[in-house]
Motif scaffolding. Structure first.
Motif, PDB file in Angstrom:
ATOM      1  N   PRO A 163       0.801  -1.079  -0.094  1.00 15.04           N
ATOM      2  CA  PRO A 163       0.090  -0.086  -0.058  1.00 15.04           C
ATOM      3  C   PRO A 163       0.838   0.896   0.144  1.00 15.04           C
ATOM      4  O   PRO A 163       2.420   0.988   0.480  1.00 15.04           O
ATOM      5  N   HIS A 164       0.245   2.461  -0.665  1.00 13.94           N
ATOM      6  CA  HIS A 164       0.601   3.604  -0.690  1.00 13.94           C
ATOM      7  C   HIS A 164       2.534   3.644  -0.755  1.00 13.94           C
ATOM      8  O   HIS A 164       3.172   4.169  -0.340  1.00 13.94           O
ATOM      9  N   LYS A 165       2.548   2.609  -1.835  1.00 15.41           N
ATOM     10  CA  LYS A 165       4.025   2.851  -2.613  1.00 15.41           C
ATOM     11  C   LYS A 165       4.322   2.212  -4.382  1.00 15.41           C
ATOM     12  O   LYS A 165       3.152   1.220  -4.251  1.00 15.41           O
ATOM     13  N   GLY A 166       5.180   1.927  -4.857  1.00 20.25           N
ATOM     14  CA  GLY A 166       5.519   1.472  -6.001  1.00 20.25           C
ATOM     15  C   GLY A 166       4.223   2.238  -7.568  1.00 20.25           C
ATOM     16  O   GLY A 166       3.831   3.178  -7.340  1.00 20.25           O
ATOM     17  N   VAL A 167       4.138   1.672  -8.170  1.00 15.26           N
ATOM     18  CA  VAL A 167       2.823   2.372  -9.913  1.00 15.26           C
ATOM     19  C   VAL A 167       2.000   2.720  -9.088  1.00 15.26           C
ATOM     20  O   VAL A 167       1.818   3.906  -9.734  1.00 15.26           O
ATOM     21  N   VAL A 168       1.237   2.169  -8.107  1.00 14.48           N
ATOM     22  CA  VAL A 168      -0.150   3.149  -7.809  1.00 14.48           C
ATOM     23  C   VAL A 168       0.077   4.035  -7.360  1.00 14.48           C
ATOM     24  O   VAL A 168      -0.955   4.703  -8.060  1.00 14.48           O
ATOM     25  N   HIS A 169       1.110   3.889  -6.557  1.00 15.25           N
ATOM     26  CA  HIS A 169       1.345   5.312  -5.712  1.00 15.25           C
ATOM     27  C   HIS A 169       1.657   6.101  -6.520  1.00 15.25           C
ATOM     28  O   HIS A 169       1.338   7.922  -6.331  1.00 15.25           O
ATOM     29  N   LEU A 170       2.165   6.066  -7.417  1.00  7.90           N
ATOM     30  CA  LEU A 170       3.739   7.096  -8.201  1.00  7.90           C
ATOM     31  C   LEU A 170       2.380   7.944  -9.663  1.00  7.90           C
ATOM     32  O   LEU A 170       2.143   9.218  -9.955  1.00  7.90           O
ATOM     33  N   ALA A 171       1.655   6.542 -10.236  1.00  8.79           N
ATOM     34  CA  ALA A 171      -0.248   7.118 -10.228  1.00  8.79           C
ATOM     35  C   ALA A 171      -0.439   8.000  -9.367  1.00  8.79           C
ATOM     36  O   ALA A 171      -1.811   8.870 -10.390  1.00  8.79           O
ATOM     37  N   LEU A 172      -1.157   7.492  -8.388  1.00  7.79           N
ATOM     38  CA  LEU A 172      -2.100   8.728  -7.409  1.00  7.79           C
ATOM     39  C   LEU A 172      -1.581  10.307  -7.566  1.00  7.79           C
ATOM     40  O   LEU A 172      -2.295  11.152  -7.510  1.00  7.79           O
ATOM     41  N   ALA A 173      -0.022  10.501  -7.916  1.00  4.37           N
ATOM     42  CA  ALA A 173       1.135  11.725  -7.731  1.00  4.37           C
ATOM     43  C   ALA A 173       0.458  12.420  -8.560  1.00  4.37           C
ATOM     44  O   ALA A 173       0.578  13.482  -8.494  1.00  4.37           O
ATOM     45  N   SER A 174       0.733  11.581  -9.888  1.00  2.47           N
ATOM     46  CA  SER A 174       0.599  12.843 -11.076  1.00  2.47           C
ATOM     47  C   SER A 174      -1.228  12.330 -11.289  1.00  2.47           C
ATOM     48  O   SER A 174      -1.104  14.231 -11.759  1.00  2.47           O
ATOM     49  N   VAL A 175      -2.163  12.268 -10.919  1.00  5.82           N
ATOM     50  CA  VAL A 175      -3.414  12.790 -10.702  1.00  5.82           C
ATOM     51  C   VAL A 175      -3.677  14.149  -9.931  1.00  5.82           C
ATOM     52  O   VAL A 175      -3.958  14.737  -9.941  1.00  5.82           O
ATOM     53  N   THR A 176      -2.645  13.170  -8.662  1.00  7.85           N
ATOM     54  CA  THR A 176      -2.999  14.798  -7.683  1.00  7.85           C
ATOM     55  C   THR A 176      -2.207  15.954  -8.007  1.00  7.85           C
ATOM     56  O   THR A 176      -2.346  17.418  -7.769  1.00  7.85           O
ATOM     57  N   ASN A 177      -1.072  15.435  -8.857  1.00  6.53           N
ATOM     58  CA  ASN A 177      -0.412  17.648  -8.912  1.00  6.53           C
ATOM     59  C   ASN A 177      -1.257  17.847  -9.957  1.00  6.53           C
ATOM     60  O   ASN A 177      -0.995  18.821  -9.983  1.00  6.53           O
ATOM     61  N   ALA A 178      -2.191  17.193 -10.502  1.00  7.06           N
ATOM     62  CA  ALA A 178      -2.693  17.706 -12.166  1.00  7.06           C
ATOM     63  C   ALA A 178      -4.110  18.377 -11.238  1.00  7.06           C
ATOM     64  O   ALA A 178      -4.171  19.580 -12.202  1.00  7.06           O
ATOM     65  N   CYS A 179      -4.857  18.080  -9.999  1.00  4.72           N
ATOM     66  CA  CYS A 179      -5.073  18.582  -9.542  1.00  4.72           C
ATOM     67  C   CYS A 179      -4.653  20.068  -9.096  1.00  4.72           C
ATOM     68  O   CYS A 179      -5.864  20.728  -9.580  1.00  4.72           O
ATOM     69  N   TYR A 180      -4.280  19.730  -7.899  1.00  7.46           N
ATOM     70  CA  TYR A 180      -2.947  21.144  -8.046  1.00  7.46           C
ATOM     71  C   TYR A 180      -2.904  22.341  -8.751  1.00  7.46           C
ATOM     72  O   TYR A 180      -3.054  23.042  -8.740  1.00  7.46           O
ATOM     73  N   ASP A 181      -2.752  21.208  -9.386  1.00  2.00           N
ATOM     74  CA  ASP A 181      -2.376  22.316 -11.311  1.00  2.00           C
ATOM     75  C   ASP A 181      -4.390  23.160 -11.857  1.00  2.00           C
ATOM     76  O   ASP A 181      -3.427  24.360 -11.714  1.00  2.00           O
ATOM     77  N   LEU A 182      -4.629  22.272 -11.485  1.00  2.00           N
ATOM     78  CA  LEU A 182      -6.170  22.946 -12.213  1.00  2.00           C
ATOM     79  C   LEU A 182      -6.272  24.233 -10.990  1.00  2.00           C
ATOM     80  O   LEU A 182      -7.007  25.327 -11.854  1.00  2.00           O
ATOM     81  N   TRP A 183      -6.837  23.961  -9.842  1.00  2.00           N
ATOM     82  CA  TRP A 183      -6.699  24.749  -9.164  1.00  2.00           C
ATOM     83  C   TRP A 183      -6.259  25.722  -8.777  1.00  2.00           C
ATOM     84  O   TRP A 183      -6.913  26.941  -9.133  1.00  2.00           O
ATOM     85  N   ALA A 184      -4.881  26.125  -8.895  1.00  2.00           N
ATOM     86  CA  ALA A 184      -4.610  27.158  -9.387  1.00  2.00           C
ATOM     87  C   ALA A 184      -4.328  27.774 -10.974  1.00  2.00           C
ATOM     88  O   ALA A 184      -4.765  29.436 -10.808  1.00  2.00           O
ATOM     89  N   LYS A 185      -4.661  27.219 -11.870  1.00  2.00           N
ATOM     90  CA  LYS A 185      -4.707  27.801 -12.844  1.00  2.00           C
ATOM     91  C   LYS A 185      -6.303  28.512 -12.447  1.00  2.00           C
ATOM     92  O   LYS A 185      -6.471  29.434 -13.255  1.00  2.00           O
TER      93      LYS A 185
END
Length: 410
Positions: free
Chosen positions: A99-121
């Motif tokens: 849990p909370h590591k590896g491929v799935v956690h990297l994927a969550l990072a990608s989606v999370t970071n897109a949320c913060y970028d959209l929020w700021a924009k």
């Protein structure tokens, strides 16, 4: 409202021997890129960093997470993002794979970071300003403190941020002076001794006052020789860091680190396996006062908590494109503030996103503005590349998190 998502596999072959280290001899810098299209015409972009063939696995997982955001309003989502982050990271279809590591956690990072970028924009603000202008309560609502309660609770985090409010205006002066950088490209592992020497000279001319050499050779004498080259060229006043990229076992790490103390390293980075907290604690005690830095391959807040509790790291290099994104990065930064340990991120994003996050860490959290790693190799691929002049990151002014890539469109 988010009405459309796209996930792209972006890979960039580096020139020459750039990017090489003791483990990764021929890396392909790669991003699993998530894009979230809002019905207002704005697109948020986020990514996780990998080194090649595994990138498609991360993209597949990111698609699963991103689909769950379709139909959501980004303002409402970010008002309680900590709850959503916990739900996604504990998703029963994927949790077994972590849990909370590896491929799935990297994927969550990608989606999370897109949320913060959209929020700021959507706010029309650079991410650093959006975060710095939030109340302590609003910041903490974007974070997940599960499994940290023995070290840091949500309530304690609010108090910590509230205590730093009075100094924000003074620390905001860094927006004009810029955030210091350090050159991590002087000494890639496969570079010849002559190229290391030449690069060190160039770094000094470019205004850098800190630089890093890759070590971890099969022959430790090679590392020692090259470290002395860097120190000779840099002089006594420049900070020199040494990075082994997890190459050594503990007995070798103790022996070699002691031999490297002659060059007065500011830190020795990732000396052994990143999961081995107790080995790092023993090594830190054996080679003191030389300090250890780590975090590039530490996958989540829980293991960072363990490192801090064990007093095994003097510098924490949490990376927002390696852990679960901006949300978990900020959570780890708060943990480090509680334990009095500096945050000096590893920059799998080439410093694009982290130039925003270190400004927030300094202004709103009161972390010391030490320096931020600078890797220039993918600069030409970003719409708004990080601007480093005279060894200093200039403050980004464009709305968002500076993560848009040229040619990657939804």
């Amino acid at each position: 409202m988010i009405y459309k998502i796209a996930v792209k596999d972006a890979r960039y072959k580096l020139d020459g021997n750039a990017g090489s280290d003791a483990i990764h001899r021929d890396p392909v810098y790669s991003y699993a890129v998530t894009q979230l299209a809002d019905d207002s015409g704005i697109t948020g972009t986020g990514f996780a960093f990998t080194l090649g063939e595994g990138n498609d696995l991360v993209c597949k997982a990111a698609e699963y997470y991103a689909q769950k955001l379709v139909g959501k309003d980004i303002e409402e989502t970010m008002a309680d993002f900590g709850t959503l982050f916990k739900q996604l990271s504990d998703d029963q279809q994927f949790r077994w794979l972590g849990p909370h590591k590896g491929v799935v956690h990297l994927a969550l990072a990608s989606v999370t970071n897109a949320c913060y970028d959209l929020w700021a924009k959507k706010k029309g603000l650079p991410l650093w300003k959006l975060l710095a202008d939030l109340s302590p309560e609003a910041v903490v609502n974007t974070l997940d403190f599960s499994y940290l309660e023995d070290a840091l609770t949500k309530e304690q985090a609010i108090v910590l941020l509230t205590e730093q409010q009075a100094g924000k205006a003074t620390r905001g002066g860094i927006l004009k002076t810029g955030y210091p950088g350090y050159d991590t490209s002087v000494g890639w592992f496969n570079y010849s001794d002559e190229k290391v020497r030449e690069n060190c000279k160039k770094a000094i001319v470019a205004g850098f006052t800190a630089m890093k050499l890759k070590v971890g050779s099969a022959d430790p004498e090679r590392d020692i020789r090259r470290a002395h080259i860097v120190r000779e060229v840099a002089g006594a006043d420049v900070k020199v860091m040494l990075d082994a990229n997890q190459q050594w076992n503990l007995p070798d790490a103790i022996s070699i680190c002691k031999k490297l103390t002659d060059v007065n390293p500011y830190w020795i980075e990732e000396p052994t396996h990143p999961d081995d907290v107790l080995a790092h604690r023993k090594l830190a005690r054996e080679i003191a006062p030389v300090k250890l830095a780590l975090g590039e391959h530490v996958p989540n807040k829980v293991i960072f908590k363990n490192y801090l509790q064990a007093e095994a790291a003097a510098f924490v290099q949490v990376d927002a494109v390696r852990v679960g994104g901006v949300s978990e990065f900020l959570t780890v930064s708060l943990l480090c503030k509680k334990f009095g340990i500096p945050v000096v991120p590893h920059v799998g994003d080439m410093g694009q996103l982290h130039q925003h996050l270190v400004l927030f860490n300094h202004i709103a959290m009161g972390h010391e503005a030490l320096f931020l790693e600078h890797i220039p190799h993918l600069q030409k691929h970003f719409v708004h590349p990080a601007n480093v002049k005279n060894g200093v990151y200039e403050t980004p002014q464009e709305a968002g998190s500076s993560c848009e890539l040229i040619g990657i469109t939804i």
